[in-house]
Design a protein around this motif. Structure first.
Motif, short mmCIF file in Angstrom:
data_model
loop_
_atom_site.label_atom_id
_atom_site.label_comp_id
_atom_site.label_asym_id
_atom_site.label_seq_id
_atom_site.Cartn_x
_atom_site.Cartn_y
_atom_site.Cartn_z
N LYS A 262 0.83 -1.22 0.00
CA LYS A 262 0.00 0.00 0.00
C LYS A 262 0.86 1.26 0.00
CE LYS A 262 -3.86 -2.21 2.33
NZ LYS A 262 -4.63 -2.31 3.57
N GLY A 263 2.19 1.07 0.03
CA GLY A 263 3.10 2.20 -0.03
C GLY A 263 3.16 3.02 1.25
N ARG A 264 2.97 2.35 2.39
CA ARG A 264 3.02 3.09 3.65
C ARG A 264 3.64 2.21 4.73
NH1 ARG A 264 -1.44 1.48 6.90
NH2 ARG A 264 -3.00 0.38 5.72
N ARG A 265 3.95 2.84 5.85
CA ARG A 265 4.45 2.12 7.02
C ARG A 265 3.30 1.95 8.00
NH1 ARG A 265 10.19 2.48 8.65
NH2 ARG A 265 9.23 2.42 10.70
N ASP A 266 3.26 0.81 8.66
CA ASP A 266 2.20 0.54 9.62
C ASP A 266 2.83 0.44 11.02
OD1 ASP A 266 0.09 -0.33 11.16
OD2 ASP A 266 -0.59 -1.83 9.71
N PRO A 267 2.51 1.36 11.92
CA PRO A 267 3.11 1.32 13.26
C PRO A 267 2.69 0.07 14.06
CG PRO A 267 1.42 3.02 13.13
CD PRO A 267 1.61 2.49 11.75
N LEU A 268 1.61 -0.58 13.64
CA LEU A 268 1.18 -1.78 14.36
C LEU A 268 2.11 -2.97 14.12
CD1 LEU A 268 -2.70 -1.66 13.94
CD2 LEU A 268 -1.34 -1.13 15.97
N VAL A 269 2.95 -2.90 13.08
CA VAL A 269 3.87 -4.01 12.79
C VAL A 269 4.79 -4.24 13.98
CG1 VAL A 269 5.80 -4.75 11.34
CG2 VAL A 269 3.76 -3.76 10.29
N ALA A 270 5.37 -3.19 14.53
CA ALA A 270 6.28 -3.33 15.67
C ALA A 270 5.54 -3.86 16.90
CB ALA A 270 6.95 -2.00 15.98
N VAL A 271 4.32 -3.38 17.11
CA VAL A 271 3.53 -3.85 18.24
C VAL A 271 3.21 -5.34 18.07
CG1 VAL A 271 1.29 -3.62 19.43
CG2 VAL A 271 2.54 -1.57 18.67
N TYR A 272 2.80 -5.72 16.86
CA TYR A 272 2.46 -7.12 16.61
C TYR A 272 3.69 -8.01 16.78
CZ TYR A 272 -0.16 -11.06 14.79
OH TYR A 272 -0.80 -12.24 14.67
N ARG A 273 4.85 -7.53 16.32
CA ARG A 273 6.09 -8.30 16.47
C ARG A 273 6.37 -8.56 17.95
NH1 ARG A 273 11.93 -7.83 13.63
NH2 ARG A 273 13.04 -9.08 15.14
N LEU A 274 6.25 -7.54 18.77
CA LEU A 274 6.49 -7.70 20.20
C LEU A 274 5.48 -8.67 20.82
CD1 LEU A 274 7.94 -6.89 22.82
CD2 LEU A 274 6.29 -5.01 23.01
N LEU A 275 4.21 -8.51 20.48
CA LEU A 275 3.18 -9.40 21.02
C LEU A 275 3.37 -10.83 20.54
CD1 LEU A 275 0.04 -7.09 20.78
CD2 LEU A 275 1.31 -7.75 22.83
N GLU A 276 3.79 -10.99 19.28
CA GLU A 276 4.04 -12.33 18.74
C GLU A 276 5.20 -12.99 19.49
OE1 GLU A 276 3.71 -14.17 14.32
OE2 GLU A 276 4.92 -12.36 14.50
N ARG A 277 6.24 -12.19 19.77
CA ARG A 277 7.39 -12.71 20.51
C ARG A 277 6.97 -13.14 21.91
NH1 ARG A 277 12.93 -9.45 22.05
NH2 ARG A 277 13.98 -11.25 22.92
N LEU A 278 6.22 -12.29 22.60
CA LEU A 278 5.79 -12.60 23.96
C LEU A 278 4.83 -13.79 24.00
CD1 LEU A 278 5.29 -8.98 25.33
CD2 LEU A 278 7.21 -10.54 25.76
N SER A 279 3.87 -13.82 23.09
CA SER A 279 2.91 -14.93 23.10
C SER A 279 3.61 -16.23 22.72
CB SER A 279 1.74 -14.66 22.16
OG SER A 279 2.15 -14.69 20.81
N GLY A 280 4.61 -16.15 21.83
CA GLY A 280 5.37 -17.34 21.48
C GLY A 280 6.09 -17.93 22.66
N ARG A 281 6.54 -17.07 23.57
CA ARG A 281 7.24 -17.55 24.77
C ARG A 281 6.30 -18.25 25.75
NH1 ARG A 281 11.71 -13.08 26.44
NH2 ARG A 281 12.96 -13.23 24.55
N LEU A 282 5.00 -18.05 25.61
CA LEU A 282 4.05 -18.73 26.48
C LEU A 282 3.93 -20.22 26.12
CD1 LEU A 282 1.12 -16.14 26.61
CD2 LEU A 282 2.81 -16.61 28.40
N ALA A 283 4.29 -20.57 24.90
CA ALA A 283 4.15 -21.96 24.46
C ALA A 283 5.13 -22.87 25.20
CB ALA A 283 4.37 -22.06 22.95
N HIS A 284 4.71 -24.10 25.43
CA HIS A 284 5.51 -25.09 26.12
C HIS A 284 6.60 -25.64 25.20
CE1 HIS A 284 6.36 -28.46 28.80
NE2 HIS A 284 6.24 -29.26 27.77
#
Length: 181
Positions: free
Chosen positions: A66-88
């Motif tokens: 879409k030719g733009r930057r999305d500030p939610l990408v960084a937030v999602y990356r952090l949340l993905e990292r944290l939620s991934g650490r919850l897995a056994h």
């Protein structure tokens, strides 16, 4: 497009369903693991995350197209990292992804390559032909034209079922029609 109300409803329906079932182990595919790992972890502390891709990279690609930057990408990356650490435990389909997960998310993933079982090899095909089942998000990062090329090379009749929704599904079906497969 992200719809917060729909997300909240799905989140709580999933939580209620798992709470009723009380599973001992839950396997969640990523993406879209982020909300589901959290829900699974709340219900059963034994969660396995099956990493096929990274959700934040899909958001990045969509924003770039879409030719733009999305500030939610960084937030999602952090949340993905944290939620991934919850897995056994963690599994992924390639060694490079396992290395990336270890270096960037501090996640130790076992590699389980996507390889067909022996009965799908050409010399082992049954007379009625094998059934191939796959799913895809029909997004640019999953190039299913490779699968179409493989079907052209394979001479034995196959039954193929592909599930999923996405932007490239219609284009793929047109190619299948043109190839008369």
């Amino acid at each position: 497009r992200f719809r917060p109300l729909k997300f909240i409803i799905l989140f709580f329906r999933f939580l209620l369903t798992l709470y009723k079932l009380k599973p001992q182990l839950i396997v969640v595919q990523s993406p879209p693991a982020l909300p589901f790992v959290l829900v699974a972890w709340l219900v059963s502390r034994r969660v396995v995350c099956d990493w096929h891709n990274l959700g934040f990279t899909l958001l990045e690609d969509a924003a770039r197209r879409k030719g733009r930057r999305d500030p939610l990408v960084a937030v999602y990356r952090l949340l993905e990292r944290l939620s991934g650490r919850l897995a056994h435990a963690h599994i992924c389909v390639t060694t490079p992804l396992a290395h990336w997960l270890r270096a960037n998310f501090a996640v130790q993933a076992a590699v389980a390559p996507d390889r067909p079982p022996a009965f799908f090899r050409r010399d082992k095909v049954q007379s009625d032909g094998p059934l191939v089942v796959s799913s895809t998000s029909w997004s640019p990062d999953e190039d299913f034209t490779i699968f179409l090329d493989a079907l052209r090379l394979y001479r034995t009749p196959l039954k193929v079922v592909i599930t999923g929704k996405g932007p490239l599904q219609h284009e793929f079906m047109e190619r299948v029609e043109e190839a008369k497969l």
